[in-house]
Scaffold this active site. Structure first.
Site, short mmCIF file in Angstrom:
data_model
loop_
_atom_site.label_atom_id
_atom_site.label_comp_id
_atom_site.label_asym_id
_atom_site.label_seq_id
_atom_site.Cartn_x
_atom_site.Cartn_y
_atom_site.Cartn_z
N ASP A 89 0.89 -1.16 -0.05
CA ASP A 89 0.04 -0.10 -0.07
C ASP A 89 0.75 1.13 -0.11
O ASP A 89 2.02 1.36 0.62
CB ASP A 89 -0.94 0.02 1.13
CG ASP A 89 -0.33 0.14 2.50
OD1 ASP A 89 -0.02 1.14 3.15
OD2 ASP A 89 -0.14 -1.11 3.18
N GLU B 133 -7.16 4.86 12.84
CA GLU B 133 -5.86 4.84 13.75
C GLU B 133 -5.84 6.11 14.20
O GLU B 133 -4.75 6.39 15.22
CB GLU B 133 -4.75 4.73 12.61
CG GLU B 133 -4.44 5.61 11.72
CD GLU B 133 -3.14 5.12 10.83
OE1 GLU B 133 -2.23 5.31 11.58
OE2 GLU B 133 -3.30 4.72 9.76
#
Length: 213
Positions: free
Chosen positions: A10, A101
């Site tokens: 990613d 997150e």
């Protein structure tokens, strides 16, 4: 197990220009690309990365960095707009992921409410359940707010054979197993990911990046 799993990476604008032909030549089979963040930011490399990864034969997915104190409606518009711009196809592309997150000082209950509203809106617009990206520690701190019907993209950097899977999930779809990987075609460290093998044939070679979805 690792030999039966598809490898992926990613990336975002932090990786700069990616040589996707070299990436594909290193047996990387899928790429998850940062598309958007919050209500208005769109990653400046998203369109180029999507086109390059597709041209190199990789399966593509996108992720949105979730900010729980910002409008979930505008965040949904931001992500969906980015997906529409690259002609996202739920039949051939990986489900988009919501990157979980950052709490921004809000309570777990507030976070869970905003996340639920966001994923419902995104699903309504694109017709597929988004993945949830989180580390076990972050998700456990939320107190198991649900979302077990969404695929899990787990972030845990460990030498263990498998990651810890937080409740309510019993398995993961994708495992981000390092943030310091090295892949030809990418300058500097890059996140590396591994897709779980098919549940029905865990010992068989993986044929399609979409088998989990």
């Amino acid at each position: 197990m690792a030999q039966d799993c598809l490898e992926g990476i990613d990336v975002s604008h932090y990786q700069g220009t990616v040589d996707w032909t070299s990436v594909a030549g290193a047996n990387i089979r899928f790429a998850i690309l940062k598309a958007s963040e919050g209500t208005s930011f769109q990653d400046p490399t998203f369109h180029t990365n999507w086109a390059g990864a597709k041209a190199a034969g990789l399966a593509c997915g996108a992720y949105h960095y979730f900010l729980p104190t910002e409008s979930f409606m505008q965040q949904a518009d931001n992500l969906v707009g980015a997906l529409q711009a690259v002609q996202f196809d739920p039949a051939t592309d990986l489900p988009p992921a919501i990157d979980c997150e950052e709490m921004q000082g809000c309570s777990p209950a507030t976070y869970a409410y905003a996340l639920s509203a966001l994923v419902e809106l995104v699903q309504m617009f694109i017709g597929v359940k988004p993945m949830i990206y989180a580390s076990p520690a972050f998700w456990n701190a939320l107190g198991n707010p649900g979302f077990g019907d969404h695929p899990l993209w787990i972030a845990e950097y460990t030498s263990a054979a498998a990651p810890s899977v937080p409740k309510p999930w019993s398995d993961y779809a994708i495992w981000q197993y390092t943030n310091s990987g090295s892949v030809p075609g990418v300058n500097g460290p890059v996140d590396r990911n591994r897709m779980a093998p098919p549940k029905a044939a865990a010992a068989a070679p993986v044929a399609s990046p979409l088998h989990w979805f």
